[in-house]
Each structure stands twice: as structure tokens, then as C-alpha cells.
Design a protein around this motif. Structure first.
Motif: not given
Length: 327
Positions: A110-114
């Protein structure tokens, strides 16, 4: 929209079951669980080996399709995926390891996608400028670096940091400290410390992938007619980009995120080994190296279920972003 999502869910569920069946057949053809017993010293009698294989449901004397049918019957009637070559229940093993993998994968992906989406949009808006060039080169470097190398480099950096401050502030072996006691806050803090380095590794890899994809999609959107029309009507550039451009550019990203999340289990296997996490990635690797048919099929089913739910989520996001799907 509900009917659309339901149809897609049923379609993904069928494909997930089909993929699991194909992996079971392929594993039954390629893997040989008997090799585990042939390497023992002294070697067990052949009758004992045959009995063990029959107990696991992987006897070579039974046709593969018959074994697959029995495995599916046990799955749908008893919720059983059989036992591993070590005698452990596959469902219990997956249950114990799934939480370990998911707490790492959910946070990191999730953090990587954002971060990747933000960097991609930033790079597209500032095309060919210094910031775009820096992020482009950085993402290519991360792409070219194997996963385990990133993990080892982070461990080296953490070790140097610990030596600099004179204490073991960053711990990276295992998902928690052995024998730790204390309040829930102490346990949560310990988990967070152990999550730090593998999460950073996943964020770096995810951000590098998503930023390149998002940048290319955003560049296509920037030249679209509706952006020029919005600007011609007096809408400021920033509002035209974020109210119209980013929303449209996120539509293909929702699908990309869903399937990327599903494949993260395989991609995180080396990270779990480097950081000594007993997760699903390690479980899948051990299934292959130990010629474990039931574990390989059970791990694939878990991965297929992840892809099923992440794909359904992507369809919901797609419908939310594209009004044409809702009509």
C-alpha cells in the motif's frame, strides 16, 4: 455496479480454482515426495514409504486425476488441504504463516503504491526536469537490483546505524524478538521494529514499479483533449490535472495494483528468507525443494484467493473511477 462486480468475482473464483487444479496436477507430475524417504539413513522399507505417501494422498499408484478429485472433495467437504511431507496440517501451516506475510505485504504494498503513484504523477508533470531524471534513474537502479541484495544492503545499513548509536535500535532477524514479554505496546513496538527493513525494501520495489507505470499513463493523459478543453474553459492547470487527469490515469493503475499485490507473495519469498520471516513465500519455496505436493497446491490456493479478492477490489475501484462501468 453490484451485478458487474458479482459477475467479475464469479469469473475470478473459477479462474482461481482452475489455476489451483493445474498446479496440483503439475506438482504431482514433477515433484516426487518419495525422495524425502530415499535419502534417509537407514532408508525406510518400501512398504513404509508407500503407506506414508498413501496417508498424504500422493501415492504414485493412484492416477493423478483421481488424486486431484480426492483432494478437491476433502477441500470442499472437510476444509482440508492434506498434510505436508513433515506431517503438519497444510491449513494450519498456512494459517500460521499467512498473518506473518500479510502484515508485511499489506503495509509495504500500500505504501509502495501510494509513493509510486505520487512519484509517477510528479515525474510526468515535470517531464525531463531534474526531479524527473533523478526518479527515473533511481527506479531503474532499484529494478536492476535483486530483491535479496536490497535486503542485505538494508541490513548492512541498519548494522552500521546500530553501531553508531551504540544500541540495537533496529532489529531485523525474524518477525519478532524471541522470548519478548510486556504490554501490548511493547509487543507492537517490537513488531514494528522488525517490520521496518522488509517494509522499506517492499516500498522501494513497489514505488519503482508503480512510478514508471503511472508516469507513462499520466503522460498519455496530459495530452488528452479533455485536459486542453478544461484549460480552455479557464480551469487552472493544477485543478485540470488533479480533477480530470489523475482520476483517469488511476483507472489502469487499479488493475495493475491488484495483480501486482497477488504476485508479491512470490516476490517477497527472498525477503522472507533474508530477514528470517516464516511466511508464505518461504512456505512455497520449501514446498518445491521438499517435493511437497499438498503444500505447493495449498500455497497456490492461498495465492489465488489473494488475487481473487485483490482483483475484485480493483473492479470496485475501476467502477468508482469510471462512470461508464456503473451505467
Amino acid at each position: 455496479m453490484t451485478l458487474y462486480v458479482l459477475r467479475r468475482f464469479v469469473n475470478y473464483a473459477f479462474l482461481s480454482l482452475l489455476a489451483t487444479c493445474l498446479v496440483y496436477v503439475l506438482a504431482s507430475v514433477i515433484l516426487d515426495p518419495a525422495q524425502r524417504y530415499y535419502g534417509m539413513n537407514p532408508r525406510p522399507p518400501q512398504a513404509t514409504i508407500d503407506a506414508k505417501l498413501a496417508e498424504m494422498g500422493v501415492s504414485p499408484d493412484v492416477p493423478v486425476l483421481q488424486r486431484l478429485w480426492d483432494w478437491l472433495v476433502n477441500l470442499f467437504t472437510q476444509g482440508s488441504l492434506g498434510v505436508t511431507v513433515g506431517g503438519q496440517d497444510v491449513v494450519a501451516e498456512i494459517g500460521a504463516r499467512a498473518g506473518t506475510s500479510l502484515q508485511l505485504l499489506l503495509l509495504g504494498s500500500i505504501i509502495g503504491a501510494v509513493v509510486g503513484v505520487l512519484v509517477g504523477v510528479w515525474g510526468a508533470v515535470r517531464q525531463y526536469k531534474a526531479s524527473d531524471q533523478i526518479t527515473t534513474y533511481a527506479s531503474y537502479i532499484v529494478f536492476a537490483t535483486p530483491t535479496f541484495v536490497i535486503g542485505v544492503l538494508l541490513m548492512i545499513a541498519a548494522t552500521a546505524f546500530n553501531q553508531l548509536i551504540g544500541t540495537q535500535a533496529i532489529r531485523f532477524t525474524g518477525s519478532y524478538s524471541a522470548g519478548i514479554n510486556g504490554s501490548w505496546w511493547d509487543l507492537a513496538a517490537d513488531r514494528a521494529i522488525h517490520l521496518l527493513l522488509p517494509t522499506i525494501a517492499l516500498v522501494l520495489m513497489g514505488a519503482a514499479s508503480y512510478s514508471r507505470y503511472q508516469r507513462n499513463v499520466m503522460l498519455d493523459v496530459l495530452g488528452a483533449d479533455y485536459i486542453r478543453t478544461a484549460r480552455a474553459k479557464g480551469l487552472p492547470r493544477s485543478q485540470a490535472l488533479f480533477r480530470h487527469g489523475v482520476r483517469i490515469a488511476l483507472i489502469p493503475m487499479s488493475t495493475f495494483f491488484a495483480y501486482s499485490f497477488g504476485t508479491l507473495i512470490a516476490g517477497s519469498a527472498m525477503l522472507e528468507i533474508v530477514f528470517s520471516w516464516r511466511g508464505m513465500g518461504e512456505f512455497q519455496l520449501q514446498a518445491v525443494t521438499q517435493n511437497d505436493i499438498n503444500a505447493a497446491a495449498g500455497g497456490t490456493l492461498f495465492l489465488a484467493i489473494l488475487v481473487l479478492f485483490s482483483s475484485t477490489l480493483s473492479e470496485i475501484l475501476y467502477a468508482a473511477l469510471d462512470p461508464r462501468v456503473r451505467s
